[in-house]
Design a protein around this motif. Structure first.
Motif, PDB file in Angstrom:
ATOM      1  N   PRO A  73      43.667  28.887  39.378  1.00  0.00           N
ATOM      2  CA  PRO A  73      44.293  29.609  38.255  1.00  0.00           C
ATOM      3  C   PRO A  73      43.289  30.245  37.301  1.00  0.00           C
ATOM      4  O   PRO A  73      43.498  31.354  36.824  1.00  0.00           O
ATOM      5  N   GLU A  74      42.190  29.561  37.013  1.00  0.00           N
ATOM      6  CA  GLU A  74      41.177  30.129  36.111  1.00  0.00           C
ATOM      7  C   GLU A  74      40.540  31.371  36.727  1.00  0.00           C
ATOM      8  O   GLU A  74      40.288  32.357  36.035  1.00  0.00           O
ATOM      9  N   ALA A  75      40.285  31.329  38.034  1.00  0.00           N
ATOM     10  CA  ALA A  75      39.708  32.490  38.716  1.00  0.00           C
ATOM     11  C   ALA A  75      40.679  33.670  38.695  1.00  0.00           C
ATOM     12  O   ALA A  75      40.267  34.817  38.525  1.00  0.00           O
ATOM     13  N   ILE A  76      41.970  33.380  38.845  1.00  0.00           N
ATOM     14  CA  ILE A  76      42.977  34.443  38.811  1.00  0.00           C
ATOM     15  C   ILE A  76      43.001  35.113  37.438  1.00  0.00           C
ATOM     16  O   ILE A  76      42.988  36.340  37.332  1.00  0.00           O
ATOM     17  N   HIS A  77      43.006  34.316  36.377  1.00  0.00           N
ATOM     18  CA  HIS A  77      43.026  34.879  35.024  1.00  0.00           C
ATOM     19  C   HIS A  77      41.793  35.746  34.777  1.00  0.00           C
ATOM     20  O   HIS A  77      41.916  36.863  34.248  1.00  0.00           O
ATOM     21  N   ALA A  78      40.622  35.241  35.156  1.00  0.00           N
ATOM     22  CA  ALA A  78      39.386  36.003  34.963  1.00  0.00           C
ATOM     23  C   ALA A  78      39.408  37.287  35.795  1.00  0.00           C
ATOM     24  O   ALA A  78      39.006  38.358  35.322  1.00  0.00           O
ATOM     25  N   PHE A  79      39.879  37.191  37.029  1.00  0.00           N
ATOM     26  CA  PHE A  79      39.949  38.340  37.927  1.00  0.00           C
ATOM     27  C   PHE A  79      40.849  39.428  37.342  1.00  0.00           C
ATOM     28  O   PHE A  79      40.473  40.597  37.278  1.00  0.00           O
ATOM     29  N   VAL A  80      42.033  39.032  36.909  1.00  0.00           N
ATOM     30  CA  VAL A  80      42.987  40.001  36.363  1.00  0.00           C
ATOM     31  C   VAL A  80      42.428  40.644  35.101  1.00  0.00           C
ATOM     32  O   VAL A  80      42.483  41.870  34.943  1.00  0.00           O
ATOM     33  N   ARG A  81      41.873  39.857  34.195  1.00  0.00           N
ATOM     34  CA  ARG A  81      41.289  40.412  32.966  1.00  0.00           C
ATOM     35  C   ARG A  81      40.214  41.441  33.294  1.00  0.00           C
ATOM     36  O   ARG A  81      40.207  42.546  32.739  1.00  0.00           O
ATOM     37  N   GLU A  82      39.302  41.069  34.191  1.00  0.00           N
ATOM     38  CA  GLU A  82      38.193  41.961  34.538  1.00  0.00           C
ATOM     39  C   GLU A  82      38.695  43.237  35.208  1.00  0.00           C
ATOM     40  O   GLU A  82      38.295  44.341  34.851  1.00  0.00           O
ATOM     41  N   ARG A  83      39.580  43.102  36.169  1.00  0.00           N
ATOM     42  CA  ARG A  83      40.056  44.268  36.923  1.00  0.00           C
ATOM     43  C   ARG A  83      40.935  45.183  36.079  1.00  0.00           C
ATOM     44  O   ARG A  83      40.868  46.396  36.217  1.00  0.00           O
ATOM     45  N   VAL A  84      41.753  44.625  35.223  1.00  0.00           N
ATOM     46  CA  VAL A  84      42.571  45.468  34.346  1.00  0.00           C
ATOM     47  C   VAL A  84      41.668  46.248  33.394  1.00  0.00           C
ATOM     48  O   VAL A  84      41.927  47.426  33.116  1.00  0.00           O
ATOM     49  N   SER A  85      40.583  45.628  32.935  1.00  0.00           N
ATOM     50  CA  SER A  85      39.688  46.337  32.016  1.00  0.00           C
ATOM     51  C   SER A  85      38.938  47.472  32.717  1.00  0.00           C
ATOM     52  O   SER A  85      38.596  48.460  32.085  1.00  0.00           O
ATOM     53  N   THR A  86      38.707  47.351  34.029  1.00  0.00           N
ATOM     54  CA  THR A  86      37.978  48.401  34.744  1.00  0.00           C
ATOM     55  C   THR A  86      38.887  49.379  35.480  1.00  0.00           C
ATOM     56  O   THR A  86      38.548  50.553  35.598  1.00  0.00           O
TER      57      THR A  86
END
Length: 95
Positions: A73-86
């Protein structure tokens, strides 16, 4: 008035779609079909699987491979945050 943004409902040109598990048995053909229809696809899977799968697809230039453990779950949250920002918010997501 046409409710679909494209005159051809199978034209996915300009859409950004994310496929989690995109290197798997169902994911690879899904990514291949979506890119053939014109979509840009973020293909995420474990380790280097997405990178290896992207090289085998008919339209590798339309695929952005990424590493993601969908069980973390932590990896998913970080992944989504990073990808949405880029990339911005995707127009579609499949897991």
């Amino acid at each position: 008035m046409n409710a679909h943004p494209h005159p051809n409902p199978f034209d996915l040109s300009g859409l950004d779609l994310w496929i989690i598990g995109g290197a798997g048995h169902l994911g690879q053909p899904t990514v291949a079909l979506l890119t053939a229809l014109g979509a840009r696809v973020l293909c995420a899977d474990l380790g280097d699987r997405a990178h290896a799968a992207a090289k085998l697809l008919p339209h590798p230039e339309a695929v952005t491979p990424a590493t993601l453990d969908a069980c973390d779950p932590e990896a998913i949250h970080a992944f989504v945050r990073e990808r949405v920002s880029t990339r911005g918010i995707p127009q579609g997501l499949a897991i």
